[in-house]
Design a protein around this motif. Structure first.
Motif, PDB file in Angstrom:
ATOM      1  N   ALA A 231      10.125  87.926   9.762  1.00  3.36           N
ATOM      2  CA  ALA A 231       8.714  88.020  10.130  1.00  3.36           C
ATOM      3  C   ALA A 231       8.030  89.106   9.302  1.00  3.36           C
ATOM      4  CB  ALA A 231       8.595  88.341  11.624  1.00  3.36           C
TER       5      ALA A 231
ATOM      6  N   ALA B 225       7.229  90.187  15.757  1.00  2.57           N
ATOM      7  CA  ALA B 225       7.781  88.892  16.146  1.00  2.57           C
ATOM      8  C   ALA B 225       6.771  88.060  16.916  1.00  2.57           C
ATOM      9  CB  ALA B 225       9.048  89.100  16.975  1.00  2.57           C
TER      10      ALA B 225
ATOM     11  N   ALA C 144       5.305  84.464  15.784  1.00  5.38           N
ATOM     12  CA  ALA C 144       5.565  83.300  16.632  1.00  5.38           C
ATOM     13  C   ALA C 144       4.302  82.722  17.251  1.00  5.38           C
ATOM     14  CB  ALA C 144       6.547  83.692  17.737  1.00  5.38           C
TER      15      ALA C 144
ATOM     16  N   GLN D 131       2.520  84.202  19.585  1.00  7.50           N
ATOM     17  CA  GLN D 131       2.296  84.682  20.947  1.00  7.50           C
ATOM     18  C   GLN D 131       0.963  85.430  21.050  1.00  7.50           C
ATOM     19  OE1 GLN D 131       4.544  82.920  22.674  1.00  7.50           O
ATOM     20  NE2 GLN D 131       5.298  84.668  23.855  1.00  7.50           N
TER      21      GLN D 131
ATOM     22  N   PRO E 220      12.689  90.112  23.735  1.00  3.58           N
ATOM     23  CA  PRO E 220      12.175  88.740  23.602  1.00  3.58           C
ATOM     24  C   PRO E 220      12.028  88.024  24.930  1.00  3.58           C
ATOM     25  CG  PRO E 220      14.450  88.871  22.870  1.00  3.58           C
ATOM     26  CD  PRO E 220      13.986  90.281  23.072  1.00  3.58           C
TER      27      PRO E 220
ATOM     28  N   TYR F 192       6.468  90.444  25.891  1.00  2.00           N
ATOM     29  CA  TYR F 192       6.463  89.345  24.926  1.00  2.00           C
ATOM     30  C   TYR F 192       6.057  88.019  25.574  1.00  2.00           C
ATOM     31  CZ  TYR F 192       8.137  86.335  21.111  1.00  2.00           C
ATOM     32  OH  TYR F 192       8.229  85.418  20.092  1.00  2.00           O
TER      33      TYR F 192
END
Length: 350
Positions: free
Chosen positions: A22, A94, A98, A100, A330, A335
């Motif tokens: 990432a 991350a 991703a 998020q 995670p 997250y």
């Protein structure tokens, strides 16, 4: 000391690993010489460290501006530990990769004090930490970084003591934030646990120096709360009225201090600050069912019940976990829940 080590382990959480492919952001450290905190009666340092996460692409896109998430750390913790022990930067990298959450700045002020925490409250002893956080810090960040300098692009989040600060600042500073999320907020409402830890109550009541108090983690906690919520500048060695004081034969109780602490809780502030919460786009808080601080699940449920009774839209969720084991990482609340929450409620467009 053993209590302090336990608290650090609980707050730090477990190590975790994210994909190393990432794009990475950068954490920069800056200092704010606070005009508001200068000359406070409690001897707190007005020069405050602030850690700022700059997302991937921040340097490469000098015309781009970003929303800001202000994150308030817990008691005995600080901004540096949030990034270097909890791994907040890796988590953010991350999460952005991703999807998020879209790229944003995350600002963590160091509000660890001589007694491990400001509780993000204005205090006649400690100084005006609420004003510092909601006014001075926000202005400083908007001046120093490329932010979308408007309430719709500001979020407020925090854990434990920081969760208490989230609720307090959301109530007291309307028009500053778009959304607020409190993780395992402490001292949300009065609870019998305040009067627990009798040995620590005695340590705090009989101590005459900071060194004596620092030997007992719970005594430090009691004194920190007292300096925040029952300040008494010039009174005794610590400038605060404690819940208990040495009587002729045993410790005596100060009901006036209990009332001060109760009045300062988010639950007590709620009825007179409803408009501040109703203007938020989103309000959420959660807590672990197995929290070691037993007042947290009970008082969070109380707050949710009160918010529902007053017609304030919010999300309140109890999950299987303790005070810190499912916050970072995670699979943690940060997250999985908190970052998507702000991705939904913050304005990211110019």
């Amino acid at each position: 000391m053993k209590y302090l080590l336990l608290a650090l382990l609980l707050l730090a959480g477990l190590p975790y690993a994210f994909a190393q492919t990432a794009p990475t952001g950068r954490v920069v450290t800056t200092y704010l010489d606070s005009r508001l905190l200068r000359g406070n009666a409690g001897g707190e340092n007005p020069r405050r460290r602030v850690s700022v996460y700059l997302p991937p692409g921040y340097a490469a896109n000098p015309a781009k501006r970003y929303p800001v998430l202000y994150y308030l750390h817990g008691f005995s913790w600080n901004d540096s530990l949030i990034f270097h022990a909890d791994g907040m930067a890796r988590l953010l990298d991350a999460a952005i990769a991703a999807g998020q959450i879209r790229p944003l700045l995350v600002v963590v002020p160091n509000e660890s004090t001589l007694y491990m925490g400001s509780f993000y409250a204005n205090s006649a002893t400690n100084g005006p930490w609420a004003d510092f956080t909601a006014r001075e810090l926000v202005s400083f960040i908007d001046q120093q970084y490329r932010t979308l300098a408007r309430p719709g692009s500001r979020g407020l989040a925090g854990h434990s003591m920081g969760g208490n600060g989230v609720l307090r600042l959301a109530l007291l500073y309307p028009g500053t934030w778009a959304a607020a999320y409190a993780l395992s907020p402490g001292l949300v409402a009065p609870h019998a646990e305040w009067m627990a830890d009798r040995p620590s109550q005695a340590v705090a009541a009989r101590a005459t120096t900071r060194a004596e108090v620092l030997k007992d983690f719970n005594a430090v906690r009691l004194l920190s709360v007292a300096r925040a919520f029952s300040p008494a500048p010039g009174q005794g060695p610590f400038g605060a009225a404690l819940l208990r004081y040495p009587g002729p034969d045993s410790l005596a109780r100060r009901d006036a201090v209990l009332r001060q602490w109760a009045t300062a809780t988010p639950l007590a502030l709620l009825p007179t600050h409803l408009a501040a919460l109703r203007q938020l786009r989103g309000l959420a808080f959660d807590w672990g069912a197995q929290d070691q601080l037993r007042h947290i699940p009970v008082t969070c449920r109380e707050l949710s019940t009160a918010l529902t009774a007053f017609g304030v839209a919010h999300t309140a969720e109890e999950y299987q976990g303790d005070h810190g084991n499912r916050v970072m990482g995670p699979d943690g609340r940060m997250y999985q829940k908190l970052l998507p929450f702000f991705n939904h409620y913050l304005d990211f467009a110019p």
